[in-house]
Design a protein around this motif. Sequence first.
Motif, PDB file in Angstrom:
ATOM      1  N   LEU A   1     -83.199  19.586  11.219  1.00 24.63           N
ATOM      2  CA  LEU A   1     -82.678  20.905  10.860  1.00 24.63           C
ATOM      3  C   LEU A   1     -83.739  21.989  10.970  1.00 24.63           C
ATOM      4  O   LEU A   1     -83.410  23.154  11.183  1.00 24.63           O
ATOM      5  N   ALA A   2     -84.995  21.614  10.808  1.00 29.46           N
ATOM      6  CA  ALA A   2     -86.087  22.573  10.976  1.00 29.46           C
ATOM      7  C   ALA A   2     -87.251  21.854  11.653  1.00 29.46           C
ATOM      8  O   ALA A   2     -87.853  20.970  11.030  1.00 29.46           O
ATOM      9  N   PRO A   3     -87.532  22.166  12.926  1.00 27.76           N
ATOM     10  CA  PRO A   3     -86.803  23.104  13.792  1.00 27.76           C
ATOM     11  C   PRO A   3     -85.562  22.440  14.384  1.00 27.76           C
ATOM     12  O   PRO A   3     -85.570  21.244  14.640  1.00 27.76           O
ATOM     13  N   TRP A   4     -84.507  23.240  14.609  1.00 28.99           N
ATOM     14  CA  TRP A   4     -83.299  22.636  15.177  1.00 28.99           C
ATOM     15  C   TRP A   4     -83.185  22.953  16.661  1.00 28.99           C
ATOM     16  O   TRP A   4     -83.727  23.931  17.158  1.00 28.99           O
ATOM     17  N   ASP A   5     -82.482  22.083  17.359  1.00 35.27           N
ATOM     18  CA  ASP A   5     -82.430  22.090  18.824  1.00 35.27           C
ATOM     19  C   ASP A   5     -81.348  23.053  19.318  1.00 35.27           C
ATOM     20  O   ASP A   5     -80.240  22.649  19.670  1.00 35.27           O
ATOM     21  N   VAL A   6     -81.693  24.333  19.387  1.00 37.98           N
ATOM     22  CA  VAL A   6     -80.741  25.363  19.807  1.00 37.98           C
ATOM     23  C   VAL A   6     -80.280  25.120  21.242  1.00 37.98           C
ATOM     24  O   VAL A   6     -79.091  25.247  21.561  1.00 37.98           O
ATOM     25  N   ASP A   7     -81.202  24.735  22.113  1.00 37.35           N
ATOM     26  CA  ASP A   7     -80.877  24.617  23.536  1.00 37.35           C
ATOM     27  C   ASP A   7     -79.797  23.571  23.794  1.00 37.35           C
ATOM     28  O   ASP A   7     -78.864  23.811  24.573  1.00 37.35           O
ATOM     29  N   THR A   8     -79.914  22.410  23.161  1.00 39.33           N
ATOM     30  CA  THR A   8     -78.931  21.345  23.381  1.00 39.33           C
ATOM     31  C   THR A   8     -77.556  21.758  22.876  1.00 39.33           C
ATOM     32  O   THR A   8     -76.534  21.535  23.543  1.00 39.33           O
ATOM     33  N   VAL A   9     -77.516  22.371  21.689  1.00 39.87           N
ATOM     34  CA  VAL A   9     -76.236  22.794  21.121  1.00 39.87           C
ATOM     35  C   VAL A   9     -75.621  23.903  21.967  1.00 39.87           C
ATOM     36  O   VAL A   9     -74.422  23.883  22.284  1.00 39.87           O
ATOM     37  N   ALA A  10     -76.431  24.873  22.364  1.00 42.57           N
ATOM     38  CA  ALA A  10     -75.917  25.991  23.161  1.00 42.57           C
ATOM     39  C   ALA A  10     -75.384  25.509  24.509  1.00 42.57           C
ATOM     40  O   ALA A  10     -74.327  25.969  24.975  1.00 42.57           O
ATOM     41  N   ALA A  11     -76.086  24.594  25.138  1.00 39.98           N
ATOM     42  CA  ALA A  11     -75.621  24.070  26.429  1.00 39.98           C
ATOM     43  C   ALA A  11     -74.275  23.386  26.280  1.00 39.98           C
ATOM     44  O   ALA A  11     -73.389  23.518  27.141  1.00 39.98           O
ATOM     45  N   SER A  12     -74.097  22.672  25.185  1.00 36.13           N
ATOM     46  CA  SER A  12     -72.822  21.997  24.948  1.00 36.13           C
ATOM     47  C   SER A  12     -71.696  22.995  24.714  1.00 36.13           C
ATOM     48  O   SER A  12     -70.597  22.854  25.267  1.00 36.13           O
ATOM     49  N   VAL A  13     -71.965  24.017  23.908  1.00 33.17           N
ATOM     50  CA  VAL A  13     -70.929  24.999  23.582  1.00 33.17           C
ATOM     51  C   VAL A  13     -70.556  25.827  24.814  1.00 33.17           C
ATOM     52  O   VAL A  13     -69.387  26.189  25.000  1.00 33.17           O
ATOM     53  N   LYS A  14     -71.516  26.105  25.677  1.00 35.47           N
ATOM     54  CA  LYS A  14     -71.196  26.813  26.917  1.00 35.47           C
ATOM     55  C   LYS A  14     -70.279  25.979  27.801  1.00 35.47           C
ATOM     56  O   LYS A  14     -69.497  26.518  28.583  1.00 35.47           O
ATOM     57  N   LYS A  15     -70.366  24.676  27.671  1.00 38.15           N
ATOM     58  CA  LYS A  15     -69.500  23.771  28.441  1.00 38.15           C
ATOM     59  C   LYS A  15     -68.106  23.660  27.823  1.00 38.15           C
ATOM     60  O   LYS A  15     -67.103  23.743  28.530  1.00 38.15           O
ATOM     61  N   THR A  16     -68.048  23.498  26.486  1.00 29.43           N
ATOM     62  CA  THR A  16     -66.756  23.231  25.834  1.00 29.43           C
ATOM     63  C   THR A  16     -66.038  24.497  25.385  1.00 29.43           C
ATOM     64  O   THR A  16     -64.813  24.511  25.256  1.00 29.43           O
ATOM     65  N   GLY A  17     -66.812  25.560  25.093  1.00 29.37           N
ATOM     66  CA  GLY A  17     -66.209  26.819  24.643  1.00 29.37           C
ATOM     67  C   GLY A  17     -65.859  26.860  23.170  1.00 29.37           C
ATOM     68  O   GLY A  17     -65.383  27.885  22.666  1.00 29.37           O
ATOM     69  N   ARG A  18     -66.124  25.778  22.444  1.00 28.29           N
ATOM     70  CA  ARG A  18     -65.762  25.724  21.024  1.00 28.29           C
ATOM     71  C   ARG A  18     -66.825  24.941  20.256  1.00 28.29           C
ATOM     72  O   ARG A  18     -67.459  24.039  20.792  1.00 28.29           O
ATOM     73  N   LEU A  19     -66.972  25.276  18.970  1.00 29.91           N
ATOM     74  CA  LEU A  19     -67.946  24.584  18.124  1.00 29.91           C
ATOM     75  C   LEU A  19     -67.391  24.411  16.725  1.00 29.91           C
ATOM     76  O   LEU A  19     -66.860  25.354  16.125  1.00 29.91           O
ATOM     77  N   LEU A  20     -67.502  23.199  16.214  1.00 33.16           N
ATOM     78  CA  LEU A  20     -67.191  22.900  14.819  1.00 33.16           C
ATOM     79  C   LEU A  20     -68.417  22.264  14.190  1.00 33.16           C
ATOM     80  O   LEU A  20     -68.978  21.307  14.738  1.00 33.16           O
ATOM     81  N   ILE A  21     -68.835  22.794  13.048  1.00 29.20           N
ATOM     82  CA  ILE A  21     -70.003  22.276  12.323  1.00 29.20           C
ATOM     83  C   ILE A  21     -69.521  21.674  11.014  1.00 29.20           C
ATOM     84  O   ILE A  21     -68.738  22.286  10.293  1.00 29.20           O
ATOM     85  N   ASN A  22     -70.004  20.481  10.727  1.00 27.98           N
ATOM     86  CA  ASN A  22     -69.585  19.758   9.529  1.00 27.98           C
ATOM     87  C   ASN A  22     -70.805  19.397   8.698  1.00 27.98           C
ATOM     88  O   ASN A  22     -71.761  18.816   9.222  1.00 27.98           O
ATOM     89  N   HIS A  23     -70.822  19.791   7.432  1.00 28.67           N
ATOM     90  CA  HIS A  23     -71.852  19.261   6.522  1.00 28.67           C
ATOM     91  C   HIS A  23     -71.319  19.136   5.109  1.00 28.67           C
ATOM     92  O   HIS A  23     -70.363  19.806   4.719  1.00 28.67           O
ATOM     93  N   GLU A  24     -71.945  18.246   4.356  1.00 26.07           N
ATOM     94  CA  GLU A  24     -71.479  17.911   3.022  1.00 26.07           C
ATOM     95  C   GLU A  24     -71.871  18.967   1.991  1.00 26.07           C
ATOM     96  O   GLU A  24     -71.229  19.096   0.945  1.00 26.07           O
ATOM     97  N   ALA A  25     -72.931  19.708   2.251  1.00 24.03           N
ATOM     98  CA  ALA A  25     -73.365  20.755   1.334  1.00 24.03           C
ATOM     99  C   ALA A  25     -72.304  21.852   1.241  1.00 24.03           C
ATOM    100  O   ALA A  25     -71.459  21.990   2.133  1.00 24.03           O
ATOM    101  N   PRO A  26     -72.328  22.645   0.171  1.00 23.82           N
ATOM    102  CA  PRO A  26     -71.345  23.725   0.036  1.00 23.82           C
ATOM    103  C   PRO A  26     -71.356  24.676   1.231  1.00 23.82           C
ATOM    104  O   PRO A  26     -72.365  24.830   1.926  1.00 23.82           O
TER     105      PRO A  26
END
Length: 325
Positions: free
Chosen positions: A240-265
């Motif tokens: 999470l620190a540092p987090w991999d912006v490039d990998t996530v961004a490349a994926s979202v540019k391909k799929t066009g959508r993003l859902l993030i899931n975490h247990e914290a509030p």
Amino acid sequence: MAKMNMLQAINSALMAEMETDKSMLVFGEDVGHFGGVFRATSGLQEKFGKQRCFNTPLTEQGIAGFANGLASSGITTVAEIQFADYIFPAFDQLVNETAKFRYRSGAQFDVGGLTLRTPYGGGIAGGHYHSQSPEAYFTHTAGLKVVIPRDPYQAKGLLLASIRDKNPVIFFEPKRLYRASVGEVPSDDYEIEIGKADVMQQGSDITLLAWGAQMEILQHAADLAAKEGVSSEIIDLRTLAPWDVDTVAASVKKTGRLLINHEAPLTGGFAGEIAATIQEECFLSLESPIARVCGLDTPYPLNHEKEYMPDALKTFEAIMASVKF
């Protein structure tokens, strides 16, 4: 290769590094002959002696302060906070001393040899003092690395990389998976790169992002969505620190959508930081608003744990809403 659960993988990493690095110390509440409340440090004191694996008083601020002192002297230091919920008394030491030691000394001194391990998260009927996910607090502080494994293989490789990293690392361990997650783990030495996300499954319709114990939730939700014809790309952030912006961004540019899931509030959770960054990076590629499926903005409820958890069904519903937007 050997079949291990996550606890055994963590123990294997600690054992291996203590054999290699003769300066390494492991300490915390009940970590000695008792092996810690979850037995993650079982056998270390017997093998390496009380000088290298020992119990501390029940004071988290003291554990973190002592760890800072040892690490600043060049000693490889692995400290345990028994539950992540108890990390808050140590918060001042971690964010004002651990994180800033190198900066305030002009790089003359550092505590880069410090790794702080702590079990986090719910799903074990632990109630509000044994179920919290406080990882986002520490991502706000420059100078700390935050790492979270999802399975035994990841746990050993990431923990070894964290101990050897030249920066202080807070290593959150999903306690719900300690004995529930079992897999093949190399018996020999290996590291997994800190700061690099893992694309677990390729997909074309939506990117699903999480870390730790929530990865199996995402997989279940993705399997449900696949029955409706939705192709999900699944990414384990891992760091999470540092987090991999490039990998996530490349994926979202391909799929066009993003859902993030975490247990914290939801409010102030790390999903908000990810969403803000990805909308800047991928605004013209987005086909729907970035979705967050998270814990509730309440204390962690013992009697309503099932309702609190961002489970596979909530995630599945959010996937379908995003795809049909």
